[in-house]
Design a protein around this motif. Structure first.
Motif, PDB file in Angstrom:
ATOM      1  N   MET A   1     -63.066 -64.720  25.872  1.00  0.00           N
ATOM      2  CA  MET A   1     -62.257 -65.850  25.411  1.00  0.00           C
ATOM      3  C   MET A   1     -61.410 -65.405  24.218  1.00  0.00           C
ATOM      4  SD  MET A   1     -63.469 -69.692  24.318  1.00  0.00           S
ATOM      5  CE  MET A   1     -64.000 -69.277  22.664  1.00  0.00           C
ATOM      6  N   ASP A   2     -60.140 -65.807  24.207  1.00  0.00           N
ATOM      7  CA  ASP A   2     -59.258 -65.427  23.108  1.00  0.00           C
ATOM      8  C   ASP A   2     -59.715 -66.076  21.811  1.00  0.00           C
ATOM      9  OD1 ASP A   2     -57.686 -63.948  24.786  1.00  0.00           O
ATOM     10  OD2 ASP A   2     -56.281 -65.584  25.193  1.00  0.00           O
ATOM     11  N   ILE A   3     -59.605 -65.339  20.734  1.00  0.00           N
ATOM     12  CA  ILE A   3     -59.958 -65.869  19.418  1.00  0.00           C
ATOM     13  C   ILE A   3     -58.714 -66.516  18.810  1.00  0.00           C
ATOM     14  CG2 ILE A   3     -60.754 -65.278  17.109  1.00  0.00           C
ATOM     15  CD1 ILE A   3     -62.218 -62.919  18.314  1.00  0.00           C
ATOM     16  N   GLU A   4     -58.871 -67.749  18.338  1.00  0.00           N
ATOM     17  CA  GLU A   4     -57.733 -68.455  17.737  1.00  0.00           C
ATOM     18  C   GLU A   4     -57.316 -67.772  16.447  1.00  0.00           C
ATOM     19  OE1 GLU A   4     -56.473 -72.896  16.113  1.00  0.00           O
ATOM     20  OE2 GLU A   4     -58.550 -72.470  16.693  1.00  0.00           O
ATOM     21  N   MET A   5     -56.018 -67.641  16.272  1.00  0.00           N
ATOM     22  CA  MET A   5     -55.487 -67.033  15.059  1.00  0.00           C
ATOM     23  C   MET A   5     -54.930 -68.124  14.156  1.00  0.00           C
ATOM     24  SD  MET A   5     -52.700 -63.931  14.765  1.00  0.00           S
ATOM     25  CE  MET A   5     -53.636 -63.008  15.988  1.00  0.00           C
ATOM     26  N   ILE A   6     -55.244 -68.042  12.885  1.00  0.00           N
ATOM     27  CA  ILE A   6     -54.731 -69.029  11.943  1.00  0.00           C
ATOM     28  C   ILE A   6     -53.988 -68.312  10.823  1.00  0.00           C
ATOM     29  CG2 ILE A   6     -56.565 -70.684  12.438  1.00  0.00           C
ATOM     30  CD1 ILE A   6     -57.862 -69.854   9.785  1.00  0.00           C
ATOM     31  N   ILE A   7     -53.011 -69.012  10.248  1.00  0.00           N
ATOM     32  CA  ILE A   7     -52.239 -68.478   9.123  1.00  0.00           C
ATOM     33  C   ILE A   7     -52.645 -69.234   7.872  1.00  0.00           C
ATOM     34  CG2 ILE A   7     -49.948 -68.024   8.192  1.00  0.00           C
ATOM     35  CD1 ILE A   7     -50.604 -66.471  10.750  1.00  0.00           C
ATOM     36  N   GLU A   8     -52.947 -68.481   6.835  1.00  0.00           N
ATOM     37  CA  GLU A   8     -53.404 -69.068   5.577  1.00  0.00           C
ATOM     38  C   GLU A   8     -52.511 -68.588   4.443  1.00  0.00           C
ATOM     39  OE1 GLU A   8     -56.992 -67.451   3.303  1.00  0.00           O
ATOM     40  OE2 GLU A   8     -57.816 -69.239   4.280  1.00  0.00           O
ATOM     41  N   ARG A   9     -52.032 -69.524   3.648  1.00  0.00           N
ATOM     42  CA  ARG A   9     -51.235 -69.151   2.474  1.00  0.00           C
ATOM     43  C   ARG A   9     -52.185 -68.881   1.317  1.00  0.00           C
ATOM     44  NH1 ARG A   9     -45.523 -71.787   0.372  1.00  0.00           N
ATOM     45  NH2 ARG A   9     -45.116 -70.195  -1.221  1.00  0.00           N
ATOM     46  N   VAL A  10     -52.156 -67.656   0.809  1.00  0.00           N
ATOM     47  CA  VAL A  10     -53.075 -67.244  -0.251  1.00  0.00           C
ATOM     48  C   VAL A  10     -52.610 -67.762  -1.605  1.00  0.00           C
ATOM     49  CG1 VAL A  10     -54.149 -65.270  -1.380  1.00  0.00           C
ATOM     50  CG2 VAL A  10     -53.666 -65.192   1.083  1.00  0.00           C
ATOM     51  N   ASP A  11     -51.315 -67.591  -1.888  1.00  0.00           N
ATOM     52  CA  ASP A  11     -50.736 -68.081  -3.140  1.00  0.00           C
ATOM     53  C   ASP A  11     -49.238 -68.252  -2.924  1.00  0.00           C
ATOM     54  OD1 ASP A  11     -49.625 -65.488  -3.313  1.00  0.00           O
ATOM     55  OD2 ASP A  11     -51.304 -64.772  -4.534  1.00  0.00           O
ATOM     56  N   GLU A  12     -48.474 -68.289  -4.002  1.00  0.00           N
ATOM     57  CA  GLU A  12     -47.040 -68.546  -3.885  1.00  0.00           C
ATOM     58  C   GLU A  12     -46.278 -67.418  -3.196  1.00  0.00           C
ATOM     59  OE1 GLU A  12     -45.273 -71.384  -4.763  1.00  0.00           O
ATOM     60  OE2 GLU A  12     -47.328 -72.150  -4.861  1.00  0.00           O
ATOM     61  N   THR A  13     -46.864 -66.235  -3.146  1.00  0.00           N
ATOM     62  CA  THR A  13     -46.133 -65.086  -2.608  1.00  0.00           C
ATOM     63  C   THR A  13     -46.811 -64.404  -1.427  1.00  0.00           C
ATOM     64  OG1 THR A  13     -47.192 -63.528  -4.139  1.00  0.00           O
ATOM     65  CG2 THR A  13     -45.149 -64.601  -4.881  1.00  0.00           C
ATOM     66  N   GLN A  14     -48.019 -64.836  -1.035  1.00  0.00           N
ATOM     67  CA  GLN A  14     -48.750 -64.112  -0.008  1.00  0.00           C
ATOM     68  C   GLN A  14     -49.315 -65.033   1.069  1.00  0.00           C
ATOM     69  OE1 GLN A  14     -51.645 -61.969  -2.530  1.00  0.00           O
ATOM     70  NE2 GLN A  14     -50.546 -60.081  -1.999  1.00  0.00           N
ATOM     71  N   ALA A  17     -52.957 -63.628   8.099  1.00  0.00           N
ATOM     72  CA  ALA A  17     -53.285 -64.037   9.457  1.00  0.00           C
ATOM     73  C   ALA A  17     -54.743 -63.703   9.695  1.00  0.00           C
ATOM     74  CB  ALA A  17     -52.397 -63.303  10.461  1.00  0.00           C
ATOM     75  N   LEU A  18     -55.525 -64.688  10.133  1.00  0.00           N
ATOM     76  CA  LEU A  18     -56.957 -64.519  10.332  1.00  0.00           C
ATOM     77  C   LEU A  18     -57.314 -64.757  11.790  1.00  0.00           C
ATOM     78  CD1 LEU A  18     -58.128 -66.621   7.244  1.00  0.00           C
ATOM     79  CD2 LEU A  18     -58.003 -64.130   7.375  1.00  0.00           C
ATOM     80  N   ALA A  19     -58.184 -63.928  12.318  1.00  0.00           N
ATOM     81  CA  ALA A  19     -58.707 -64.090  13.671  1.00  0.00           C
ATOM     82  C   ALA A  19     -60.202 -63.830  13.627  1.00  0.00           C
ATOM     83  CB  ALA A  19     -58.026 -63.138  14.646  1.00  0.00           C
ATOM     84  N   GLY A  20     -61.001 -64.834  13.972  1.00  0.00           N
ATOM     85  CA  GLY A  20     -62.447 -64.677  13.915  1.00  0.00           C
ATOM     86  C   GLY A  20     -62.952 -64.383  12.518  1.00  0.00           C
ATOM     87  N   GLY A  21     -62.240 -64.867  11.502  1.00  0.00           N
ATOM     88  CA  GLY A  21     -62.633 -64.644  10.125  1.00  0.00           C
ATOM     89  C   GLY A  21     -62.166 -63.322   9.542  1.00  0.00           C
ATOM     90  N   ALA A  22     -61.551 -62.482  10.373  1.00  0.00           N
ATOM     91  CA  ALA A  22     -61.069 -61.178   9.891  1.00  0.00           C
ATOM     92  C   ALA A  22     -59.567 -61.226   9.653  1.00  0.00           C
ATOM     93  CB  ALA A  22     -61.391 -60.089  10.912  1.00  0.00           C
ATOM     94  N   VAL A  23     -59.115 -60.530   8.611  1.00  0.00           N
ATOM     95  CA  VAL A  23     -57.682 -60.456   8.322  1.00  0.00           C
ATOM     96  C   VAL A  23     -57.026 -59.478   9.303  1.00  0.00           C
ATOM     97  CG1 VAL A  23     -55.941 -59.837   6.624  1.00  0.00           C
ATOM     98  CG2 VAL A  23     -58.041 -60.962   5.886  1.00  0.00           C
ATOM     99  N   VAL A  24     -56.024 -59.959  10.041  1.00  0.00           N
ATOM    100  CA  VAL A  24     -55.337 -59.103  11.016  1.00  0.00           C
ATOM    101  C   VAL A  24     -53.867 -58.904  10.662  1.00  0.00           C
ATOM    102  CG1 VAL A  24     -56.908 -59.676  12.894  1.00  0.00           C
ATOM    103  CG2 VAL A  24     -54.873 -61.097  12.509  1.00  0.00           C
ATOM    104  N   GLY A  25     -53.444 -59.453   9.547  1.00  0.00           N
ATOM    105  CA  GLY A  25     -52.063 -59.272   9.120  1.00  0.00           C
ATOM    106  C   GLY A  25     -51.810 -59.983   7.809  1.00  0.00           C
ATOM    107  N   SER A  26     -50.772 -59.567   7.124  1.00  0.00           N
ATOM    108  CA  SER A  26     -50.421 -60.209   5.859  1.00  0.00           C
ATOM    109  C   SER A  26     -48.913 -60.196   5.680  1.00  0.00           C
ATOM    110  CB  SER A  26     -51.087 -59.496   4.681  1.00  0.00           C
ATOM    111  OG  SER A  26     -50.620 -58.164   4.571  1.00  0.00           O
ATOM    112  N   GLY A  27     -48.438 -61.130   4.896  1.00  0.00           N
ATOM    113  CA  GLY A  27     -47.015 -61.202   4.579  1.00  0.00           C
ATOM    114  C   GLY A  27     -46.836 -61.527   3.117  1.00  0.00           C
ATOM    115  N   ASP A  28     -45.724 -61.077   2.552  1.00  0.00           N
ATOM    116  CA  ASP A  28     -45.474 -61.408   1.149  1.00  0.00           C
ATOM    117  C   ASP A  28     -43.979 -61.565   0.913  1.00  0.00           C
ATOM    118  OD1 ASP A  28     -44.282 -58.895  -0.282  1.00  0.00           O
ATOM    119  OD2 ASP A  28     -45.901 -58.106   0.950  1.00  0.00           O
ATOM    120  N   VAL A  29     -43.662 -62.238  -0.163  1.00  0.00           N
ATOM    121  CA  VAL A  29     -42.275 -62.427  -0.575  1.00  0.00           C
ATOM    122  C   VAL A  29     -42.153 -62.006  -2.023  1.00  0.00           C
ATOM    123  CG1 VAL A  29     -42.703 -64.837  -1.215  1.00  0.00           C
ATOM    124  CG2 VAL A  29     -40.361 -64.066  -0.797  1.00  0.00           C
TER     125      VAL A  29
END
Length: 252
Positions: A1-14, A17-29
């Protein structure tokens, strides 16, 4: 079964992307000194890129910019699917500071005032005139130079960093060199429109390289808009070698 991926904003700049509780990506400005916002995304799961880009675009005001390697077609395509379009392509040049042969001939009739010796009021006037011409001709977004925060209308990074070319008694052009660890950076080289084609740019670049050579700095680097044929020809005349190229994209 596919694991749902969620996007979480860490702070104002970061963002994450989380899947199964593990970080699978990040973004920053990050906001550059001239006010432009640059975004970047680092993913371990390809599916995370689109979700991160969507979340960041929705949360941040336009325009947004990003940089990719000039040969990275896959990453470029990802950003284009997120609504970004190419804005400028830039050569990265590496120069040996001893490679300034021909500068003396090009500089006939031109005097270069070493960094920190120009009249500050006239330097500020020259800087404003150059920026106005660039904005009218090519648009300031085609220039790699950044502006530091300062009083409104004050665009000089530090007056002591600028050498100025004088032709027929007029301040005709300027060059800014920033030294740090490793190669020095030629952050800005510009000539007033009425003085172009008279050896002013060559005099400025030759002076900058000569000064660095005399100070024991063996290499310098610079960024040049690929569409600016006059600038690329000038740097290559001084032995500059292309060390890479980047693509800047924007989402307005």
């Amino acid at each position: 079964m596919d694991i749902e991926m969620i996007i979480e904003r860490v702070d104002e700049t970061q963002w994450q992307a989380l899947a199964g509780g593990a970080v699978v990506g990040s973004g920053d400005v990050s906001t550059r000194p001239d006010g432009r916002r640059f975004v970047s995304i680092d993913v371990w799961d390809d599916a995370a890129f689109a979700l991160l880009a969507e979340a960041m675009v929705a949360a941040l005001p336009a325009p947004l910019h990003t940089l990719v390697g000039g040969e990275d077609a896959e990453l470029t395509a990802r950003w284009e699917r997120a609504g970004f379009v190419p804005e400028r392509r830039e050569w990265e040049y590496s120069l040996g500071t001893g490679a300034f042969g021909g500068a003396a001939e090009a500089a006939r009739g031109v005097t270069v005032l070493p960094a920190g010796t120009a009249d500050e009021a006239r330097l500020r006037e020259l800087d404003g005139a150059v920026r106005g011409e660039v904005e009218a001709e090519r648009g300031w977004h085609t220039m790699p130079a950044e502006l530091r925060c300062g009083p409104p209308g004050d665009t000089l990074v530090d007056p002591s960093l600028y050498a100025v070319a004088v032709r027929d008694g007029e301040y005709a052009g300027l060059v800014r060199v920033v030294r740090g660890r490793g190669p020095a950076r030629i952050g800005l080289l510009a000539v007033r429109a009425e003085h172009r084609g008279r050896g002013v740019g060559a005099a400025l670049l030759g002076h900058a390289l000569s000064e660095l050579d005399g100070a024991g700095v063996s290499r310098a680097w610079a960024e040049v808009d690929q569409s600016n044929s006059a600038a690329t020809a000038l740097f290559e005349r001084f032995g500059a070698e292309r060390a890479g190229h980047t693509l800047q994209l924007v989402r307005r």
